[in-house]
Design an enzyme around this catalytic site. Sequence first.
Site, PDB file in Angstrom:
ATOM      1  N   LYS A 195       0.835  -1.178   0.047  1.00  0.00           N
ATOM      2  CA  LYS A 195       0.061  -0.082  -0.226  1.00  0.00           C
ATOM      3  C   LYS A 195       0.917   1.215  -0.056  1.00  0.00           C
ATOM      4  CE  LYS A 195      -3.611   2.334   2.649  1.00  0.00           C
ATOM      5  NZ  LYS A 195      -4.522   2.373   3.730  1.00  0.00           N
ATOM      6  N   GLU A 201      10.443  -4.934   4.516  1.00  0.00           N
ATOM      7  CA  GLU A 201      10.516  -6.224   4.101  1.00  0.00           C
ATOM      8  C   GLU A 201      10.250  -6.574   2.492  1.00  0.00           C
ATOM      9  OE1 GLU A 201       8.909  -4.925   6.493  1.00  0.00           O
ATOM     10  OE2 GLU A 201       8.856  -6.371   8.145  1.00  0.00           O
ATOM     11  N   GLY A 255      -5.128  -1.728   4.791  1.00  0.00           N
ATOM     12  CA  GLY A 255      -4.179  -2.855   4.140  1.00  0.00           C
ATOM     13  C   GLY A 255      -5.053  -4.125   4.841  1.00  0.00           C
ATOM     14  N   ARG A 256      -5.401  -4.372   5.889  1.00  0.00           N
ATOM     15  CA  ARG A 256      -6.084  -5.870   6.283  1.00  0.00           C
ATOM     16  C   ARG A 256      -7.420  -5.660   5.708  1.00  0.00           C
ATOM     17  NH1 ARG A 256      -4.641  -2.369  10.248  1.00  0.00           N
ATOM     18  NH2 ARG A 256      -6.382  -1.521  11.634  1.00  0.00           N
ATOM     19  N   GLU A 341      -4.713  -6.483  14.856  1.00  0.00           N
ATOM     20  CA  GLU A 341      -4.194  -5.086  14.305  1.00  0.00           C
ATOM     21  C   GLU A 341      -5.266  -3.965  14.337  1.00  0.00           C
ATOM     22  OE1 GLU A 341      -0.676  -4.762  11.642  1.00  0.00           O
ATOM     23  OE2 GLU A 341      -2.442  -4.173  10.078  1.00  0.00           O
ATOM     24  N   HIS A 372      -4.125 -32.636  18.238  1.00  0.00           N
ATOM     25  CA  HIS A 372      -3.071 -33.253  18.939  1.00  0.00           C
ATOM     26  C   HIS A 372      -2.098 -32.307  19.244  1.00  0.00           C
ATOM     27  CE1 HIS A 372      -4.695 -37.023  17.705  1.00  0.00           C
ATOM     28  NE2 HIS A 372      -5.337 -36.378  16.552  1.00  0.00           N
ATOM     29  N   LYS A 491       9.323  -0.614  14.222  1.00  0.00           N
ATOM     30  CA  LYS A 491      10.096  -0.404  12.737  1.00  0.00           C
ATOM     31  C   LYS A 491      11.028   0.756  12.889  1.00  0.00           C
ATOM     32  CE  LYS A 491       5.915  -1.095  10.202  1.00  0.00           C
ATOM     33  NZ  LYS A 491       4.995  -0.308   9.207  1.00  0.00           N
TER      34      LYS A 491
HETATM   35  O1  LIG Z   1       1.099  -2.708   2.310  1.00  0.00           O
HETATM   36  P1  LIG Z   1       2.229  -2.208   3.036  1.00  0.00           P
HETATM   37  O2  LIG Z   1       2.214  -0.549   2.974  1.00  0.00           O
HETATM   38  O3  LIG Z   1       3.655  -2.557   2.549  1.00  0.00           O
HETATM   39  O4  LIG Z   1       1.920  -2.622   4.670  1.00  0.00           O
HETATM   40  C1  LIG Z   1       2.054  -4.085   4.786  1.00  0.00           C
HETATM   41  C2  LIG Z   1       1.520  -4.086   6.275  1.00  0.00           C
HETATM   42  O5  LIG Z   1       2.147  -3.107   7.362  1.00  0.00           O
HETATM   43  C3  LIG Z   1       1.454  -2.703   8.118  1.00  0.00           C
HETATM   44  O6  LIG Z   1       1.349  -1.488   8.145  1.00  0.00           O
HETATM   45  C4  LIG Z   1       1.802  -3.269   9.709  1.00  0.00           C
HETATM   46  O7  LIG Z   1       3.326  -2.722   9.623  1.00  0.00           O
HETATM   47  C5  LIG Z   1       0.075  -3.388   8.111  1.00  0.00           C
HETATM   48  O8  LIG Z   1      -0.843  -2.722   8.497  1.00  0.00           O
HETATM   49  C6  LIG Z   1      -0.014  -3.499   6.514  1.00  0.00           C
HETATM   50  O9  LIG Z   1      -0.964  -4.484   5.992  1.00  0.00           O
END
Ligand SMILES: O=P(O)(O)OC[C@H]1O[C@](O)(CO)[C@@H](O)[C@@H]1O
Length: 526
Positions: A195, A201, A255-256, A341, A372, A491
């Site tokens: 987003k 990452e 995002g979620r 979240e 299990h 972060k």
């Molecule tokens: O889509 P992006 O901006 O890479 O964010 C990934 C995820 O990181 C977050 O902001 C959490 O750090 C989530 O809310 C989001 O889904």
Amino acid sequence: MTLTTTPEWRELATLAEAQRHIHLRERFAADPQRFSRHAIRHGGFLLDYSKQRLDDAVVAALHALWHAAAVPAWIARMRAGEAINHTEGRAVRHVDLRAAQPPAEVAAVLGRMQAFCARIHDGSWRGASGKPIREVVNIGIGGSDLGPRMATRALAAHAHPGLRVRFVSNIDGADLATVLADCDPAQTLFIVVSKTFTTQETLHNARSARAWLTAALGENAVSRHFVAVSTNLEATAAFGIAAENVFEFWDWVGGRFSLWSAVGLALALAIGMDNFRALLAGGAAMDTHFFDAPVHTNLPATLALLEVWNTNFLGAHSRALLPYSQSLAELPRYIQQLEMESNGKQVDRAGKRVDHATAPIVWGEAGTNGQHAFYQLLHQGGRLVPCEFIAVLRPDFDPGGHHDALLANCLAQSEALMRGRTADEAPASTSAALAPYQVFDGNQPSTTLLLPRLDPHTLGQLIALYEHKVFALGVLWNLNAFDQWGVEYGKVLARRLLPMLSGEAPASGLDSSTAGLLAACLAARR
Ligand SMILES: O=P(O)(O)OC[C@H]1O[C@](O)(CO)[C@@H](O)[C@@H]1O
């Protein structure tokens, strides 16, 4: 006035205290109609909440709380496009993504996704060396990963043949490396989903994937093998992804809550656009239900109110999510982000600390695997853990007798958790010494949700059900369910530590534990 000082809240507290000693077994014995009075059928779903620790008076008081918290008015505010995500100044419009008549900008991106999927599927989109695409790798994390990952697995029975769709999220190089190990660069398409397009990452993984690709096929290959999904078109351009390869979405999609947007591109490629549109239609059907159904037959409202009852009045700290479906094995992780979240917060809409508990810890595992692993604690650990069973009535995969065995286990577990077993009911062969170990307290509350099948439409209904539950809980707990400030601090600290790990900056300003751990990391490289 806060919610906890309302007569409705106080009534619920009184009921909880008065009913503390009533065992679920007694409730069933006293009322043969208990199931039919505490079950809701809608849209092919059956929600049985008769194994919750409640009665008609509790249900009525919960419904009164729904109105005291003005949930219907908040629904109206969301639908009117008000900036109810007030800390970020944004509207909350994910429902528009799946509307039968979506806004023009949404329809345009869906049209582009459709055309793109068709070209990948019919082979007219060629890689740089002229070969068709056979591998799709989605690079994203959190909301840019969990939804499409979960749904791609859930709908594997609907997969488009000849295309493998996989997901890379973790900054750990093992994630990307193990996926790339059996990919042919000439036939691999990367979808970089973010987003913000600033997530460490995702950008790191995307850069490494790009280096892997260009080492094999050269710089010019990027435009045939990389597409992006983002709201940040400047950043996608800076990364080197051509505008025609970028699928846009908007800051009014959290995002979620974004699976329904172009964030679902990997899923659309996996199952085809017709199936993706069926998923949207399922979500839209649940929207209509949530907006129009009265609270007593409203599925998302019921799940939200049960969570309030268990969390705020019975004192539960967690909830186990137990899908008796291997296809839904990723659902607990997806719901963890959606719920924790969204509502894992303590500061209310006015910036004050709340005076009540909020989101419980959600955890779980596909049945029967969980049985299990951790069910021992659910049965005899003495902790209150409300359980949520999900089962699918008609299976996609059943080589013979598996599905009956799966359902038998699902029903047996909720029955055992509810009833428990007294010493008198222990098997006759049990010796006196072993008798105490054979006692199960029971009275562990659960809800069971039966789905007619697991197809795109049903999955859309299911996801939207949880989304609306989360929205309603945000209102009930007076939280903004749509921001996530709590993930920022870690972060920031990681950004400060990175140059210390790479040797570009000296270690300084650290507590002794962090300094000691850093020193051990650095020593391992010498
Ligand atoms: O889509 P992006 O901006 O890479 O964010 C990934 C995820 O990181 C977050 O902001 C959490 O750090 C989530 O809310 C989001 O889904």
